[in-house]
Design a protein around this motif. Sequence first.
Motif: not given
Length: 371
Positions: A256, A315, A331
């Motif tokens: 991330y 995201m 993710l």
Amino acid sequence: MSLEAFHDSEALTLGVELELQLVNTHDYDLAPYAEDMLRLMKKTPLPGSVVPEMTSGMIEVSTDICRSSSEVLSQLTPIRDALVRSADKLNIAVLGGGTHPFQQWHERRIYDKPRFHELSQLYGYLSKQFTIFGQHVHVGCPDADAALLMLHRLSRYIPHFIALSASSPYVQAHDTQFDSARLNSVFAFPLSGRAPCVLTWAEFEQYFDKMTGTGVVKSMKDFYWDIRPKPGFGTVEIRVFDTPLTIERAAALAGYVQSLAAWFLAEQPFTPQEDDYLVYTYNRFQACRFGLEGEYVDPVSGEHLPLREHILRTMDRIAPFGEAHGATSALQLLRAETLDGQNDARWLRELMGREQLLAEVTRRAALRFRG
């Protein structure tokens, strides 16, 4: 002492450190076995390093330089397996989590290392209360000025990192009502919090010279900031993550970070400014207290929205950059659990709700770490 030069680093490389708990297998309290673990771990060639931490029921492991979250996982896996084998020989267990659920800080022993004794003399009981467990993620930056821009851009996403990694709801056998109570211990240190909003390395060197001139700091190690530059590595280091309960989640969190950093380098989406920090402490508190159920205030627009929604929007935005760097599965893991409102703090609380015994919660967390 002058600030060391910012070393060259390959942009977007990763390094991960995990602080881990050592517990006995009788009542699952912390056990002072760090020295024995270090001795046994030396027998197995591994990536990265294994080092002691502040008190003797802790140990820290780290990866070598990695280029993807999958490589992080591929390095953490043999490290984890070696830890488990060594712990089994000592009849103890290893686990993640940001705090031990019921250890008593006054029973801890400072590990016998000069720097730890020096910190104990300076900080008193805070040193033993620093028996807490975090994940640090380093991300490589192409140059020193880029590192400062990266640091301040990442600061807007500190609540994401806290909520996604939160795993410390229990302290000294009490439910704190925080998802990440660990960070309350960090905030007690005088040089914790946020870095100054300077955007060039020349300005940062001036700041560092002023601080060393006061005699308050000697090196970058003395700053306990949420994110700090690490000039010797050519990285910025994010320090707000609780240690996750699994190495898979630890690697996903690194993915991330890498995806966010790739977006920043590719598109320079905004210029950091001091006003970014108007709501910084509020947003950080919301993430610590409520985790994914917290509120996020956009520092530019002033918009209030659920933190979970802000994470999901982000995201979506960084998905192409995640794909380009092999972080799609990372993710997806985090996205699925965010949609479900699930983090490690919730897992611990749900287990406690069923078992009603923190020792059993700790035992099960140790089993989960084993994979």
